[in-house]
Design a protein around this motif. Structure first.
Motif, mmCIF file in Angstrom:
data_model
loop_
_atom_site.group_PDB
_atom_site.id
_atom_site.type_symbol
_atom_site.label_atom_id
_atom_site.label_comp_id
_atom_site.label_asym_id
_atom_site.label_seq_id
_atom_site.Cartn_x
_atom_site.Cartn_y
_atom_site.Cartn_z
ATOM 1 N N CYS A 87 0.842 -1.191 0.000
ATOM 2 C CA CYS A 87 0.000 0.000 0.000
ATOM 3 C C CYS A 87 0.881 1.247 0.000
ATOM 4 N N VAL A 88 0.339 2.319 -0.544
ATOM 5 C CA VAL A 88 1.050 3.591 -0.556
ATOM 6 C C VAL A 88 0.978 4.200 0.837
ATOM 7 N N SER A 89 2.113 4.572 1.400
ATOM 8 C CA SER A 89 2.148 5.148 2.743
ATOM 9 C C SER A 89 2.814 6.518 2.688
ATOM 10 N N PRO A 90 2.250 7.525 3.377
ATOM 11 C CA PRO A 90 2.811 8.875 3.319
ATOM 12 C C PRO A 90 4.063 9.058 4.170
ATOM 13 N N ASN A 91 4.277 8.180 5.150
ATOM 14 C CA ASN A 91 5.444 8.332 6.017
ATOM 15 C C ASN A 91 6.377 7.154 5.832
ATOM 16 N N GLY A 92 7.270 6.953 6.776
ATOM 17 C CA GLY A 92 8.254 5.890 6.651
ATOM 18 C C GLY A 92 7.713 4.507 6.894
ATOM 19 N N SER A 93 6.463 4.387 7.321
ATOM 20 C CA SER A 93 5.885 3.074 7.585
ATOM 21 C C SER A 93 5.572 2.355 6.280
ATOM 22 N N ARG A 94 5.587 1.049 6.353
ATOM 23 C CA ARG A 94 5.227 0.224 5.207
ATOM 24 C C ARG A 94 3.945 -0.538 5.543
ATOM 25 N N PHE A 95 2.975 -0.479 4.638
ATOM 26 C CA PHE A 95 1.726 -1.208 4.813
ATOM 27 C C PHE A 95 1.614 -2.236 3.699
ATOM 28 N N ILE A 96 1.216 -3.430 4.066
ATOM 29 C CA ILE A 96 1.133 -4.514 3.088
ATOM 30 C C ILE A 96 -0.122 -5.333 3.340
ATOM 31 N N SER A 155 -6.200 -5.964 -5.167
ATOM 32 C CA SER A 155 -5.538 -4.897 -5.922
ATOM 33 C C SER A 155 -5.809 -3.562 -5.241
ATOM 34 N N ASN A 156 -4.760 -2.762 -5.058
ATOM 35 C CA ASN A 156 -4.886 -1.444 -4.439
ATOM 36 C C ASN A 156 -5.302 -0.410 -5.466
ATOM 37 N N ASN A 157 -6.098 0.537 -5.004
ATOM 38 C CA ASN A 157 -6.542 1.623 -5.865
ATOM 39 C C ASN A 157 -5.516 2.748 -5.865
ATOM 40 N N SER A 158 -5.512 3.532 -6.934
ATOM 41 C CA SER A 158 -4.573 4.648 -7.029
ATOM 42 C C SER A 158 -4.923 5.780 -6.076
ATOM 43 N N ASP A 159 -6.135 5.778 -5.493
ATOM 44 C CA ASP A 159 -6.491 6.823 -4.542
ATOM 45 C C ASP A 159 -5.848 6.600 -3.180
ATOM 46 N N SER A 167 -9.170 -13.198 -12.274
ATOM 47 C CA SER A 167 -8.201 -12.201 -11.831
ATOM 48 C C SER A 167 -8.837 -10.826 -11.931
ATOM 49 N N ALA A 168 -8.365 -9.884 -11.093
ATOM 50 C CA ALA A 168 -8.896 -8.522 -11.105
ATOM 51 C C ALA A 168 -7.780 -7.544 -10.772
ATOM 52 N N GLU A 169 -7.836 -6.373 -11.395
ATOM 53 C CA GLU A 169 -6.758 -5.391 -11.223
ATOM 54 C C GLU A 169 -7.311 -3.982 -11.407
ATOM 55 N N PHE A 170 -6.921 -3.065 -10.498
ATOM 56 C CA PHE A 170 -7.277 -1.664 -10.639
ATOM 57 C C PHE A 170 -6.409 -0.998 -11.701
ATOM 58 N N HIS A 171 -6.975 0.023 -12.350
ATOM 59 C CA HIS A 171 -6.210 0.854 -13.270
ATOM 60 C C HIS A 171 -5.150 1.614 -12.475
ATOM 61 N N PRO A 172 -3.921 1.738 -12.992
ATOM 62 C CA PRO A 172 -2.852 2.372 -12.198
ATOM 63 C C PRO A 172 -3.010 3.874 -12.011
ATOM 64 N N LEU A 173 -3.824 4.544 -12.846
ATOM 65 C CA LEU A 173 -3.946 5.995 -12.780
ATOM 66 C C LEU A 173 -5.351 6.460 -12.430
ATOM 67 N N HIS A 174 -6.365 5.843 -12.977
ATOM 68 C CA HIS A 174 -7.754 6.273 -12.783
ATOM 69 C C HIS A 174 -8.409 5.387 -11.730
ATOM 70 N N CYS A 175 -8.817 6.023 -10.634
ATOM 71 C CA CYS A 175 -9.336 5.249 -9.505
ATOM 72 C C CYS A 175 -10.719 4.673 -9.768
ATOM 73 N N ASN A 176 -11.388 5.085 -10.831
ATOM 74 C CA ASN A 176 -12.736 4.598 -11.122
ATOM 75 C C ASN A 176 -12.737 3.414 -12.077
ATOM 76 N N PHE A 218 -1.920 -4.340 -15.773
ATOM 77 C CA PHE A 218 -1.917 -3.086 -16.529
ATOM 78 C C PHE A 218 -0.489 -2.622 -16.778
ATOM 79 N N SER A 219 -0.292 -1.914 -17.897
ATOM 80 C CA SER A 219 0.971 -1.211 -18.086
ATOM 81 C C SER A 219 0.989 0.010 -17.174
ATOM 82 N N SER A 220 2.155 0.611 -16.975
ATOM 83 C CA SER A 220 2.277 1.715 -16.024
ATOM 84 C C SER A 220 1.444 2.923 -16.435
ATOM 85 N N ASP A 221 1.211 3.117 -17.733
ATOM 86 C CA ASP A 221 0.386 4.244 -18.177
ATOM 87 C C ASP A 221 -1.081 3.871 -18.295
#
Length: 510
Positions: free
Chosen positions: A121-130, A234-238, A281-290, A343-346
Motif C-alpha cells: 500500500c502507498v504510505s505517506p510516512n516511513g511506515s510500510r503497509f502490506i 488490488s490497491n486503488n490509485s487513490d 483475476s482482477a486489477e485496478f487501473h494504475p492511474l484512474h481510480c474509477n 496493466f501497463s504503467s500508463d
C-alpha cells in the motif's frame, strides 16, 4: 520513443543477479516453504513474498542504503575497493506469520494458511503497509523501522580512560573549596589516581549503538466477505480503497473500515446450473481510480467504470479475441481461461496470460489483442496428459516492464520466458531459474497437492467426468511438469525480474 531508445531496449541481455532460499540438488522441499506470491512496492525498494506456510518475508534494497555506520579506515576501504552495483540488489529484512490454518465449522471446510497474494500500500510516512490474503481472510500489516539500542563494548586506552575520569570528576565536583596540591589536583583525586589506573585495565566501557530493526503489527482484518476462494487483491490509485475478487464476486473495501465492503460485481446466477464462467483475476487501473479490469475463465477481459452504476456487471467494455479458424475441442475453453492480468504503467495496455499464450491488449481496441506470444504451443499435443494430472489448471502469472515493451511469464522446467513487443524473436528469451542460465533442471517427483475447495475445482470435476482418456505417446523427458515457475514480478522502474520456483527466489536483470 525514439529509434535510439528502441534499439537500446532491443538489445536487452538478461543476467543472473541473486538467489534466496535455493535448495541443493536432492534436498527435499517442505510444502510450507514453497513460495506462493511475489510483489514489489511502488518504489521498488521493498520486495515481499508469501509462502504456503502463511508467512510473509520482506526484502529491502541495499545497494543505495546509507553506509555511514560502516566506518572503515582508509586502508580498509582501499582493500574493499567496492563499486556501486549497476542493478538493484536486495537483502533480507524481516518476516512474520500472517495467517494460520483455520476450520470453518459451518461449512466443514479447512482454510489453508497459504498466502495467495501480497500487495504493498502507498504510505505517506516511513511506515510500510502490506495486504496479504489467504483463501478467505485479508489482513493489513504495518511494518515500520525503528532504532533499537544495543550495548556494545569498547576497550579504551588505560591512560586516556583515567584522564577522562579525572576531568569528569573535576568538572562536576561540588567540593570546589578543598585544599589543592601544587600539581593542581585535589588531594582526594590524587590519592585515587593510582587506583583508577589499575582499575581501568579491567574495565570495558559500555557504549550504546543504534541498530535498524523492524516492528510489525496487524492493523486490520477483512474477513467473512467471500464464499469462494480469493484469487486477487488490488490497491486503488487513490490510496484509500482496494478490491478483492473470488470466483464469482468482486468487493470494494476501504482500508480503514474492515467490517463492511461493497459488492461491485456479482456473477453468481440464481441457478448455479446456469453458471458459464468465473472470475479469475482482477486489477485496478494504475492511474484512474474509477476503472478496473477483471478476467474470466472464458478468456474475456472486462473493463468497468465504477461511476456508471453501483453494480458494474453490465456496464463493461469487453476485450476478447476473435474466433479463430482452429476447430474447437474439449480443451478449448480450459486453455483459454485467463490466469492473470496486469496493466501497463500508463494504463493503456493490459497483458494477460492463459495456459497457452501471453497476450497484449490495447484497451481502446478490444476486438483483438495487439500481440500474441506463444508460450506452451509445444504442449498442445499433450493436452490429454496435462488434463489427467491437473497441470492444465496451473495458474501462471505474468508481468511487464515500466516502459510496456517487455513481458515475462513462467513455464514448466522452472523456465522464465521473456518477450519484447515490436522486435526480437517471436520465441523470446528462455532461461531456467537458477544461477547458471543453461543449467539442466533437477527432476523431482512432487507429491500431489491437496485440492482446494473452490468453484473452479467443481469445474475440474465436471470436465473430468466428460473426458477420461489420456495420451501415452508423449515425450516425458522434454518437460518437467513437477518443476514450474508460477509467480513473478517486474521491478517498477528497473529491468529486474523476481521469480519464484519452489522455495527459491531468483532475480535477473538486464
Amino acid at each position: 520513443m525514439t529509434v535510439d531508445n528502441i534499439l537500446s531496449h532491443a538489445s536487452l541481455e538478461w543476467k543472473f543477479s541473486q538467489v534466496f532460499g535455493e535448495r541443493v540438488a536432492g534436498e527435499d522441499i517442505q510444502d510450507v516453504d514453497i513460495i506462493s506470491a511475489v510483489g514489489f512496492d511502488k518504489s521498488g525498494d521493498n520486495l515481499a513474498i508469501g509462502d504456503r506456510g502463511g508467512r510473509v518475508i520482506i526484502f529491502e534494497r541495499n545497494d543505495r542504503k546509507d553506509t555511514s555506520k560502516n566506518i572503515h579506515t582508509r586502508n580498509k576501504l582501499e582493500q574493499l575497493n567496492r563499486t556501486p552495483a549497476s542493478h538493484p540488489e536486495y537483502q533480507y529484512k524481516t518476516e512474520f506469520q500472517s495467517h494460520e490454518p483455520e476450520f470453518d465449522y459451518l461449512k466443514s471446510l479447512e482454510i489453508e494458511e497459504k498466502i495467495n497474494k501480497v500487495k504493498w500500500c502507498v504510505s505517506p510516512n516511513g511506515s510500510r503497509f502490506i495486504l496479504s490474503t489467504n483463501d478467505k481472510t485479508i489482513k493489513l500489516w504495518k511494518v515500520k523501522e525503528h532504532k533499537a539500542k544495543t550495548i556494545k563494548e569498547m576497550n579504551h586506552d588505560q591512560y586516556v580512560s583515567s584522564e577522562n575520569a579525572l576531568l569528569a570528576e573535576m568538572s562536576f565536583s561540588s567540593e570546589q573549596g578543598k585544599f589543592s596540591l601544587s600539581s593542581g589536583c585535589h588531594r582526594d583525586l590524587s590519592e585515587n589516581t593510582a587506583m583508577n589506573k589499575v582499575a581501568s585495565k579491567d574495565i570495558n566501557d559500555m557504549i550504546p549503538d543504534l541498530d535498524d530493526t523492524s516492528w510489525r503489527r496487524c492493523r486490520k482484518v477483512y474477513g467473512h466477505a467471500h464464499d469462494f476462494n480469493i484469487n486477487s487483491i488490488s490497491n486503488n490509485s487513490d490510496g484509500e480503497t482496494f478490491i478483492s475478487a473470488d470466483d464469482l464476486r468482486i468487493n470494494l473495501w476501504n482500508l480503514e473500515i474492515s467490517n463492511q465492503c461493497f459488492n461491485i460485481i456479482d456473477m453468481k446466477p440464481s441457478n448455479m446450473e446456469d453458471l458459464t464462467e468465473i472470475i479469475t483475476s482482477a486489477e485496478f487501473h494504475p492511474l484512474h481510480c474509477n476503472l478496473l479490469a477483471y478476467s474470466s475463465s472464458r478468456g474475456f477481459i472486462r473493463l468497468v467504470d465504477m461511476r456508471q452504476s453501483a453494480l458494474c456487471d453490465h456496464s463493461a467494455i469487453l476485450l476478447r479475441a476473435e474466433e479463430l479458424s482452429r476447430p474447437k475441442s474439449f480443451f478449448t475453453e480450459i486453455i483459454s481461461s485467463i490466469s492473470d492480468i496486469k496493466f501497463s504503467s500508463d494504463g493503456r495496455f493490459i497483458i494477460s496470460r492463459d495456459y497457452m499464450n501471453l497476450k497484449l491488449w490495447d484497451i481502446h481496441k478490444g476486438s483483438s489483442p495487439v500481440a500474441v506470444f506463444k508460450v506452451h504451443e509445444h504442449l498442445r499435443p499433450r493436452l490429454c496428459e496435462l488434463y489427467d494430472n491437473d497441470s492444465i489448471f496451473d495458474r501462471f502469472e505474468c508481468c511487464l516492464s515500466a516502459d510496456g515493451l517487455h513481458f515475462a511469464t513462467g513455464s514448466y522446467s522452472n523456465q522464465l520466458r521473456m518477450f519484447s513487443y515490436g522486435y526480437g524473436s517471436a520465441e523470446g528469451i528462455t532461461t531456467e531459474a537458477g544461477k547458471t542460465p543453461d543449467r539442466k533442471p533437477n527432476l523431482q517427483t512432487a507429491r500431489r497437492a491437496r485440492r482446494r475447495s473452490s468453484l473452479s475445482n467443481l469445474t475440474r470435476d465436471f470436465f473430468r467426468h466428460g473426458n477420461e482418456h489420456s495420451s501415452s505417446g508423449s515425450n516425458e523427458a522434454s518437460v518437467d511438469l513437477n518443476s514450474k515457475l508460477l509467480h513473478l514480478a517486474w521491478h517498477p522502474t528497473e529491468n529486474l525480474i523476481a521469480c519464484a520456483t519452489g522455495s527459491g527466489l531468483f532475480m535477473y536483470y538486464a
